[in-house]
Design a protein around this motif. Structure first.
Motif, mmCIF file in Angstrom:
data_model
loop_
_atom_site.group_PDB
_atom_site.id
_atom_site.type_symbol
_atom_site.label_atom_id
_atom_site.label_comp_id
_atom_site.label_asym_id
_atom_site.label_seq_id
_atom_site.Cartn_x
_atom_site.Cartn_y
_atom_site.Cartn_z
ATOM 1 N N ILE B 74 0.727 -1.115 0.031
ATOM 2 C CA ILE B 74 0.126 0.084 -0.001
ATOM 3 C C ILE B 74 0.966 1.133 0.197
ATOM 4 N N ALA B 75 0.496 2.075 -1.048
ATOM 5 C CA ALA B 75 1.560 3.403 -1.126
ATOM 6 C C ALA B 75 1.308 4.278 -0.056
ATOM 7 N N ASP B 76 0.372 4.595 0.514
ATOM 8 C CA ASP B 76 0.351 5.538 1.634
ATOM 9 C C ASP B 76 0.600 4.829 3.050
ATOM 10 N N PRO B 77 1.891 5.558 3.384
ATOM 11 C CA PRO B 77 2.316 4.985 4.603
ATOM 12 C C PRO B 77 1.497 5.077 5.972
ATOM 13 N N VAL B 78 0.612 5.773 5.924
ATOM 14 C CA VAL B 78 -0.110 6.103 7.224
ATOM 15 C C VAL B 78 -1.480 4.877 6.921
ATOM 16 N N SER B 79 -1.936 4.781 5.795
ATOM 17 C CA SER B 79 -2.975 3.637 5.711
ATOM 18 C C SER B 79 -2.349 2.313 5.812
ATOM 19 N N ARG B 80 -1.124 2.292 5.261
ATOM 20 C CA ARG B 80 -0.048 0.915 5.674
ATOM 21 C C ARG B 80 -0.113 0.587 6.978
ATOM 22 N N VAL B 81 0.267 1.806 7.873
ATOM 23 C CA VAL B 81 0.540 1.318 9.224
ATOM 24 C C VAL B 81 -0.878 1.067 9.869
ATOM 25 N N GLN B 82 -1.935 1.615 9.738
ATOM 26 C CA GLN B 82 -3.102 1.390 10.073
ATOM 27 C C GLN B 82 -3.563 -0.067 9.783
ATOM 28 N N LEU B 83 -3.274 -0.648 8.549
ATOM 29 C CA LEU B 83 -3.752 -2.056 8.220
ATOM 30 C C LEU B 83 -2.739 -2.888 9.019
ATOM 31 N N GLU B 84 -1.453 -2.560 9.161
ATOM 32 C CA GLU B 84 -0.511 -3.550 9.723
ATOM 33 C C GLU B 84 -0.973 -3.593 11.161
ATOM 34 N N THR B 85 -1.388 -2.691 11.723
ATOM 35 C CA THR B 85 -1.811 -2.616 13.444
ATOM 36 C C THR B 85 -2.822 -3.558 13.448
ATOM 37 N N LEU B 86 -3.976 -3.404 12.595
ATOM 38 C CA LEU B 86 -5.177 -4.173 13.052
ATOM 39 C C LEU B 86 -4.663 -5.622 12.650
ATOM 40 N N ARG B 87 -3.750 -5.997 11.832
ATOM 41 C CA ARG B 87 -3.286 -7.482 11.588
ATOM 42 C C ARG B 87 -2.569 -7.865 12.929
ATOM 43 N N LYS B 88 -1.747 -6.919 13.503
ATOM 44 C CA LYS B 88 -0.925 -7.339 14.583
ATOM 45 C C LYS B 88 -2.068 -7.501 15.940
ATOM 46 N N ASN B 89 -2.745 -6.530 15.807
ATOM 47 C CA ASN B 89 -3.782 -6.614 16.984
ATOM 48 C C ASN B 89 -4.585 -7.864 17.000
ATOM 49 N N CYS B 90 -4.933 -8.235 15.659
ATOM 50 C CA CYS B 90 -6.033 -9.343 15.710
ATOM 51 C C CYS B 90 -5.167 -10.597 15.951
ATOM 52 N N ALA B 91 -3.773 -10.665 15.714
ATOM 53 C CA ALA B 91 -3.075 -11.854 15.952
ATOM 54 C C ALA B 91 -2.725 -12.120 17.287
ATOM 55 N N ASP B 92 -2.421 -10.932 17.824
ATOM 56 C CA ASP B 92 -2.064 -10.900 19.517
ATOM 57 C C ASP B 92 -3.226 -11.127 20.210
ATOM 58 N N PHE B 93 -4.449 -10.655 20.108
ATOM 59 C CA PHE B 93 -5.674 -11.141 20.517
ATOM 60 C C PHE B 93 -6.505 -12.226 20.536
ATOM 61 N N GLY B 94 -6.144 -12.740 19.099
ATOM 62 C CA GLY B 94 -6.860 -13.827 18.718
ATOM 63 C C GLY B 94 -8.167 -13.470 18.011
ATOM 64 N N VAL B 95 -8.437 -12.407 17.417
ATOM 65 C CA VAL B 95 -9.524 -11.944 16.498
ATOM 66 C C VAL B 95 -9.415 -12.335 15.517
ATOM 67 N N ARG B 96 -10.524 -13.092 14.769
ATOM 68 C CA ARG B 96 -10.753 -13.292 13.489
ATOM 69 C C ARG B 96 -10.407 -12.201 12.481
ATOM 70 N N LEU B 97 -9.782 -12.205 11.460
ATOM 71 C CA LEU B 97 -9.462 -11.044 10.604
ATOM 72 C C LEU B 97 -9.720 -11.599 9.052
ATOM 73 N N HIS B 98 -10.499 -10.679 8.236
ATOM 74 C CA HIS B 98 -10.489 -10.761 6.923
ATOM 75 C C HIS B 98 -9.647 -9.835 6.321
ATOM 76 N N PRO B 99 -8.468 -10.055 5.878
ATOM 77 C CA PRO B 99 -7.325 -8.927 5.488
ATOM 78 C C PRO B 99 -7.870 -8.710 3.919
ATOM 79 N N LEU B 100 -7.223 -7.744 3.428
ATOM 80 C CA LEU B 100 -7.230 -7.496 1.842
ATOM 81 C C LEU B 100 -6.476 -8.847 1.472
ATOM 82 N N GLY B 101 -7.363 -9.175 0.343
ATOM 83 C CA GLY B 101 -6.760 -10.212 -0.385
ATOM 84 C C GLY B 101 -7.592 -11.469 -0.060
ATOM 85 N N ASP B 102 -8.202 -11.511 1.237
ATOM 86 C CA ASP B 102 -9.062 -12.789 1.774
ATOM 87 C C ASP B 102 -10.394 -12.612 0.867
#
Ligand code: SF4
Lengths: 197, 474
Positions: B74-102
């Motif tokens: 993702i080109a925009d660094p701020v957007s990228r950080v928000q998405l990466e943060t969600l991915r990390k949070n869902c992984a750390d806390f065990g939340v089911r996530l459907h990321p981009l590409g899913d």
């Protein structure tokens, strides 16, 4: 949330009224993903002026903000409270706060104290005359003390109790965990789950 | 005295009730996305807390996601950080996530219903105001703030101030060329953007009962634009038919048990609403907005109103400001307003039925020269379904761009934006200043009007189109 009983520290006299949350933390800071790191955004526009009170060397490490009336108006952003706390403020004194800002501050453990404007004026004069003067905000005795000055304030009992005990909404709710667990045990099994239990 | 649907659902979720305190309500489903969740997870970490019910929580990525080149970083660094943060949070806390590409990724309010996770009689929350969408199933669904997101993650409950009830009764049948979007725009124009404040609206009446689930979601989605806390429609056979067989719908004996409960979720005959509004469906026509809030709308056949005609000084001023921002003049026929962009998508009108109705209008026709048309499915599932029906081909052959699922041009948070001064006909829900990009001008429309507008280049309905299609094989 950290409990707040009494706090003593040096003060920043901010002789401005109607400080809105856009001034406290500008919108472009809202893209951050944490509650930390907003200290550099606090009063960002004003801090470009070297004369601004927060920039004075003798104000470094201050923890009490003494502001003009109508502090925290405008957008409801919780980031305004986070920015003040990140910078190191523990209490803000003003003759009047915007409702939403006040709610957000108490939810986050930042004590907002309402004093009559003449008491605010006296605190301004005292702390302007001597930047080393310490201000004590005593939530137990509901008073603000500095030098020979002593002013009483009020705070709604529920909010005061929560601050004194260091209770945030979540800890309060968790006191009723039994009720939550018993509600859960009666939840019909046909209701959906996002993953296997 | 009888109770309304909203009151029944509320009562069924009270965990604790105490004198002088707001009720503590249990939350059945918590939806998350990348924008309003990061500080909530941060708070959990600081407090050393876990997510109480990961099995009632689900996350997807939508607001920041691009709709082109989704396999590239993702080109925009701020957007990228928000998405990466969600991915990390869902992984750390065990939340089911459907990321981009899913295969299940998409706009959060499209994903919940299509998985069958949104069901009648539930409480549904999300850190997003358009959570009201889920009320179409007879669920009580609210948008919440970041502190409340944290509260729900930690406790699966929320303290809620009491609400008032409003009935919007839509009598008679909608004329054939009038859609759910026209109806809700007309309702908001009628009650005003603040008219629903403090209320949970229940949409009722013959016209509502005849609507499909997709159309009901369009209606409930925009409840928030009338200022309401939530919108609801009583569940019925249409609801049950939509749900049956979906991934998370009950099966076997549980299905029967569920349906028996769901059938009780109707406002009692002797229940009293705090406020009632009656709308005559037979009098409605295709409806579009001319201003900068969703309440500033008019029938497509009308002209831009004269601000001087408003009795209220505040309304007059806001109409004046709106016309200036929109670059319109009083008395200008709405059908003469030319657009540069047509956007089909969003949680209001990005579902399969919406795409089908756009395809039906645009099939064998061409997007007008100089007009850019974006068709953005609300979810990957919607996209796959559309492709299996050949709809993507219909769009691209007409000259439209077929994009990847996401919020896209509904809000200026990802690369799909209007340039300053550009004008769109958009099937989304907000026409605020700058909503689709700084200086962009938005007319809210139904999918059918969007499609016809793309063909003529001016605000139009399908009835305005000449019968000159080239046959297309689908
Ligand atoms: S499609 Fe638009 S309204 Fe819906 S969730 Fe995304 S940004 Fe919000």
């Amino acid at each position: 949330m950290e409990a707040f009983t009494t706090h003593t520290g040096r003060a920043v006299p901010l002789r401005r009224g109607n400080v809105d949350t856009d001034q406290i933390i500008p919108a472009h800071w809202l893209k951050k993903v944490t509650r930390d790191g907003f200290e550099d955004g606090l009063f960002e526009a004003w801090r470009k002026d070297p004369e601004f009170v927060l920039n004075q060397p003798e104000r470094q490490g201050s923890t009490v903000l003494i502001a003009g009336p109508d502090f925290g108006t405008g957008s409801s952003r919780e980031h305004a409270v986070w920015a003040l706390q990140n910078y190191g403020f523990k209490a803000v004194i003003s003759s009047r706060f915007a409702d939403i800002f006040r709610g957000n501050s108490l939810k986050n453990g930042l004590l907002t104290v309402v004093l009559p404007q003449d008491a605010v004026e006296a605190l301004w004069q005292l702390t302007e005359a001597d930047p080393a003067e310490e201000v004590t905000v005593d939530l137990v005795g509901r008073t603000v003390r500095a030098g020979s000055l002593e002013a009483e304030f009020t705070l709604d009992e529920n909010a005061r109790w929560r601050l004194l005990e260091g209770l945030d909404d979540i800890s309060l709710t968790l006191r009723h965990e039994d009720a939550i667990a018993s509600f859960e045990s009666g939840r019909p099994s046909f209701k959906p789950r996002t993953q296997a239990a | 005295m009888g109770r309304t649907l909203a009151e029944k659902v509320w009562d069924d979720h009270v965990v604790r009730r105490a004198e002088g305190e707001p009720d503590l309500l249990y939350i059945d489903l918590h939806l998350l996305h990348e924008v309003t969740s990061p500080q909530a997870f941060d708070g959990l970490r600081k407090g050393g807390r876990a997510v109480r019910r990961t099995d009632l929580t689900i996350a997807t990525e939508d607001h920041n996601t691009p709709t082109l080149d989704i396999d590239k970083p993702i080109a925009d660094p701020v957007s990228r950080v928000q998405l990466e943060t969600l991915r990390k949070n869902c992984a750390d806390f065990g939340v089911r996530l459907h990321p981009l590409g899913d295969d299940e990724q998409g706009v959060v309010h499209v994903v919940g219903p299509q998985l069958g996770l949104t069901q009648p009689g539930m409480t549904v929350v999300c850190g997003d105001s358009h959570t009201s969408t889920h009320g179409a199933f007879g669920a009580l669904a609210f948008g919440i703030g970041t502190s409340q997101v944290e509260h729900v993650l930690a406790t699966q409950t929320l303290t809620m101030a009491p609400f008032r009830t409003m009935a919007v009764n839509v009598t008679g049948e909608l004329p054939e060329d009038v859609t759910a979007k026209d109806l809700i725009l007309a309702i908001i124009a009628r009650i005003g953007t603040g008219g629903g404040q403090g209320y949970v609206i229940e949409y009722r009446g013959e016209a509502i009962e005849k609507l499909s689930m997709e159309a009901r979601m369009t209606i409930c989605n925009m409840s928030i634009e009338a200022g309401a806390r939530a919108g609801m429609i009583a569940p019925d056979d249409t609801t049950f038919a939509y749900l049956q067989g979906r991934d998370h719908a009950p099966t076997g004996a549980e299905w029967d048990e569920a349906v028996a409960y769901w059938r009780t979720l109707r406002t009692d005959d002797d229940a009293v609403f705090d406020h009632q509004v009656v709308i005559d469906a037979t009098q409605l026509a295709p409806f579009v907005t001319w201003g900068t809030n969703p309440g500033q709308g008019a029938p497509l056949s009308a002209s831009v109103p004269d601000p001087a005609s408003y009795a209220d000084a505040g309304d007059r001023q806001s109409a004046e400001r709106a016309l200036e921002y929109m670059g319109l003049r009083a008395g200008q026929p709405l059908r003469e307003v030319a657009v540069d962009t047509v956007f089909v998508g969003s949680c209001t009108n990005g579902r399969i039925e919406d795409l089908r109705s756009v395809a039906e209008v645009i099939k064998g026709r061409k997007v007008a020269e100089g007009v850019r048309m974006l068709v953005v499915p609300g979810s990957v599932r919607v996209a796959l379904q559309a492709v299996s029906e050949g709809l993507d081909k219909v769009f691209t052959e007409a000259g439209a761009e077929w994009r990847h699922a996401g919020c896209s041009m509904c809000l200026g948070m990802n690369p799909d934006q209007l340039a300053p001064g550009e004008r769109s006909a958009s099937t989304s829900n907000r026409n605020f200043e700058g909503r689709q990009g700084k200086g962009g001008r938005t007319h809210l429309v139904s999918p059918q009007v969007a499609a016809a507008t793309a063909v003529t280049g001016r605000l139009s309905s399908p009835a305005d189109l000449a019968d000159d299609r080239t046959p297309v094989e689908v």
